[in-house]
Motif scaffolding. Structure first.
Motif, PDB file in Angstrom:
ATOM      1  N   ARG A   3       6.996   6.797  27.551  1.00 26.74           N
ATOM      2  CA  ARG A   3       7.039   5.457  27.132  1.00 26.74           C
ATOM      3  C   ARG A   3       5.521   4.944  26.301  1.00 26.74           C
ATOM      4  NH1 ARG A   3       7.521   1.984  32.581  1.00 26.74           N
ATOM      5  NH2 ARG A   3       7.397   0.338  30.897  1.00 26.74           N
ATOM      6  N   ASP A   4       5.737   3.922  25.666  1.00 26.62           N
ATOM      7  CA  ASP A   4       4.532   3.731  24.803  1.00 26.62           C
ATOM      8  C   ASP A   4       3.572   2.914  25.984  1.00 26.62           C
ATOM      9  OD1 ASP A   4       2.515   2.151  23.344  1.00 26.62           O
ATOM     10  OD2 ASP A   4       4.061   1.582  21.941  1.00 26.62           O
ATOM     11  N   PRO A   5       2.319   3.598  25.920  1.00 26.85           N
ATOM     12  CA  PRO A   5       1.303   3.132  26.727  1.00 26.85           C
ATOM     13  C   PRO A   5       1.001   1.559  26.841  1.00 26.85           C
ATOM     14  CG  PRO A   5       0.490   5.062  25.859  1.00 26.85           C
ATOM     15  CD  PRO A   5       1.851   4.628  25.114  1.00 26.85           C
ATOM     16  N   CYS A  40      21.499  -0.207  22.102  1.00 29.01           N
ATOM     17  CA  CYS A  40      20.019  -0.203  22.352  1.00 29.01           C
ATOM     18  C   CYS A  40      19.082  -0.142  21.334  1.00 29.01           C
ATOM     19  CB  CYS A  40      19.908   0.948  23.395  1.00 29.01           C
ATOM     20  SG  CYS A  40      20.020   2.523  22.557  1.00 29.01           S
ATOM     21  N   HIS A  41      19.457   0.441  20.163  1.00 26.80           N
ATOM     22  CA  HIS A  41      18.717   0.647  18.723  1.00 26.80           C
ATOM     23  C   HIS A  41      18.562  -0.839  18.214  1.00 26.80           C
ATOM     24  CE1 HIS A  41      18.506   4.946  19.266  1.00 26.80           C
ATOM     25  NE2 HIS A  41      19.896   4.798  19.415  1.00 26.80           N
ATOM     26  N   ILE A  42      19.664  -1.385  18.113  1.00 26.30           N
ATOM     27  CA  ILE A  42      19.554  -2.702  17.754  1.00 26.30           C
ATOM     28  C   ILE A  42      18.627  -3.829  18.406  1.00 26.30           C
ATOM     29  CG2 ILE A  42      21.117  -4.990  17.170  1.00 26.30           C
ATOM     30  CD1 ILE A  42      23.526  -3.064  16.957  1.00 26.30           C
ATOM     31  N   TYR A  43      18.956  -3.677  19.869  1.00 30.21           N
ATOM     32  CA  TYR A  43      17.893  -4.570  20.810  1.00 30.21           C
ATOM     33  C   TYR A  43      16.460  -4.101  20.525  1.00 30.21           C
ATOM     34  CZ  TYR A  43      16.489  -6.383  25.124  1.00 30.21           C
ATOM     35  OH  TYR A  43      15.653  -6.827  26.066  1.00 30.21           O
ATOM     36  N   TRP A  44      16.290  -2.687  20.348  1.00 33.09           N
ATOM     37  CA  TRP A  44      14.795  -2.331  20.410  1.00 33.09           C
ATOM     38  C   TRP A  44      14.286  -2.667  19.089  1.00 33.09           C
ATOM     39  CZ3 TRP A  44      16.309   3.192  22.495  1.00 33.09           C
ATOM     40  CH2 TRP A  44      16.471   3.348  23.718  1.00 33.09           C
ATOM     41  N   ALA A  45      15.069  -2.652  17.950  1.00 31.34           N
ATOM     42  CA  ALA A  45      14.644  -3.196  16.827  1.00 31.34           C
ATOM     43  C   ALA A  45      14.163  -4.466  16.709  1.00 31.34           C
ATOM     44  CB  ALA A  45      15.845  -2.882  15.524  1.00 31.34           C
ATOM     45  N   LYS A  46      15.003  -5.537  17.398  1.00 34.23           N
ATOM     46  CA  LYS A  46      14.751  -6.840  17.278  1.00 34.23           C
ATOM     47  C   LYS A  46      13.516  -7.057  18.185  1.00 34.23           C
ATOM     48  CE  LYS A  46      15.608 -11.006  16.364  1.00 34.23           C
ATOM     49  NZ  LYS A  46      15.027 -11.399  14.861  1.00 34.23           N
ATOM     50  N   LYS A  47      13.534  -6.465  19.508  1.00 31.04           N
ATOM     51  CA  LYS A  47      12.178  -6.451  20.281  1.00 31.04           C
ATOM     52  C   LYS A  47      10.960  -5.970  19.578  1.00 31.04           C
ATOM     53  CE  LYS A  47      10.617  -4.994  24.922  1.00 31.04           C
ATOM     54  NZ  LYS A  47      11.019  -4.317  25.951  1.00 31.04           N
ATOM     55  N   LYS A  48      11.054  -4.934  18.814  1.00 28.74           N
ATOM     56  CA  LYS A  48       9.829  -4.605  18.190  1.00 28.74           C
ATOM     57  C   LYS A  48       9.590  -5.549  16.966  1.00 28.74           C
ATOM     58  CE  LYS A  48       8.363  -0.536  15.517  1.00 28.74           C
ATOM     59  NZ  LYS A  48       7.785   0.522  16.109  1.00 28.74           N
ATOM     60  N   GLU A  49      10.407  -6.063  16.327  1.00 31.88           N
ATOM     61  CA  GLU A  49      10.326  -7.191  15.463  1.00 31.88           C
ATOM     62  C   GLU A  49       9.629  -8.335  16.231  1.00 31.88           C
ATOM     63  OE1 GLU A  49      12.849 -10.379  12.988  1.00 31.88           O
ATOM     64  OE2 GLU A  49      13.614  -8.280  13.046  1.00 31.88           O
ATOM     65  N   GLN A  53       5.694  -9.872  15.428  1.00 37.61           N
ATOM     66  CA  GLN A  53       5.320 -11.163  14.890  1.00 37.61           C
ATOM     67  C   GLN A  53       4.050 -11.641  16.025  1.00 37.61           C
ATOM     68  OE1 GLN A  53       8.758 -13.461  15.279  1.00 37.61           O
ATOM     69  NE2 GLN A  53       9.615 -12.381  13.466  1.00 37.61           N
ATOM     70  N   GLU A  54       3.983 -11.227  16.915  1.00 35.14           N
ATOM     71  CA  GLU A  54       2.989 -11.678  18.254  1.00 35.14           C
ATOM     72  C   GLU A  54       1.926 -10.766  18.173  1.00 35.14           C
ATOM     73  OE1 GLU A  54       3.321 -14.306  20.151  1.00 35.14           O
ATOM     74  OE2 GLU A  54       5.026 -14.810  19.295  1.00 35.14           O
ATOM     75  N   GLY A  55       1.851  -9.816  17.210  1.00 30.54           N
ATOM     76  CA  GLY A  55       0.623  -8.937  16.884  1.00 30.54           C
ATOM     77  C   GLY A  55       0.284  -7.669  17.687  1.00 30.54           C
ATOM     78  N   ILE A  56       1.637  -7.368  18.359  1.00 26.44           N
ATOM     79  CA  ILE A  56       1.762  -6.026  19.002  1.00 26.44           C
ATOM     80  C   ILE A  56       2.617  -5.071  18.378  1.00 26.44           C
ATOM     81  CG2 ILE A  56       2.576  -5.205  21.140  1.00 26.44           C
ATOM     82  CD1 ILE A  56       1.778  -7.698  22.547  1.00 26.44           C
ATOM     83  N   ASN A  57       1.956  -3.859  18.117  1.00 28.56           N
ATOM     84  CA  ASN A  57       2.742  -2.805  17.705  1.00 28.56           C
ATOM     85  C   ASN A  57       3.513  -1.850  18.632  1.00 28.56           C
ATOM     86  OD1 ASN A  57       3.504  -1.140  15.780  1.00 28.56           O
ATOM     87  ND2 ASN A  57       1.780  -0.013  15.502  1.00 28.56           N
ATOM     88  N   TRP A  58       4.555  -2.142  19.111  1.00 28.93           N
ATOM     89  CA  TRP A  58       5.337  -1.349  20.271  1.00 28.93           C
ATOM     90  C   TRP A  58       5.997  -0.344  19.481  1.00 28.93           C
ATOM     91  CZ3 TRP A  58      10.931  -2.015  21.324  1.00 28.93           C
ATOM     92  CH2 TRP A  58      11.153  -1.409  22.428  1.00 28.93           C
ATOM     93  N   HIS A  59       6.212   0.848  20.451  1.00 28.55           N
ATOM     94  CA  HIS A  59       6.916   1.973  19.893  1.00 28.55           C
ATOM     95  C   HIS A  59       8.210   2.019  20.663  1.00 28.55           C
ATOM     96  CE1 HIS A  59       3.066   3.051  18.104  1.00 28.55           C
ATOM     97  NE2 HIS A  59       3.610   3.272  17.256  1.00 28.55           N
ATOM     98  N   THR A  60       9.360   2.008  20.263  1.00 26.93           N
ATOM     99  CA  THR A  60      10.527   2.027  20.960  1.00 26.93           C
ATOM    100  C   THR A  60      10.830   3.474  21.809  1.00 26.93           C
ATOM    101  OG1 THR A  60      12.149   3.115  19.466  1.00 26.93           O
ATOM    102  CG2 THR A  60      11.820   0.768  19.258  1.00 26.93           C
TER     103      THR A  60
END
Length: 71
Positions: A3-5, A40-49, A53-60
């Protein structure tokens, strides 16, 4: 499973609480549209986006586990 730390940070958790209503709507829309496989890929892509926008670079999970197949 890796998981992304960043998921363990206070900032990430606060932002997820903020965007959760939008994620719930996306999840409902995917249900209504009949998505099963690959959703899950669609959901994660939207979550990442939204996180970006909130300044967090998250890895799915798919990015953190490149040799794992998610459906």
């Amino acid at each position: 499973m890796k998981r992304d730390p960043i998921e363990e940070t206070k900032e990430f958790k606060e932002v997820v609480k903020k965007i959760q209503p939008q994620l719930d709507i996306i999840n409902s829309q995917l249900d209504e549209q009949g998505y099963r496989m690959g959703r899950c890929h669609i959901y994660w892509a939207k979550k990442k986006e939204l996180l970006k926008q909130e300044g967090i670079n998250w890895h799915t999970p798919a990015e953190c586990n490149p040799y794992t197949i998610f459906d």
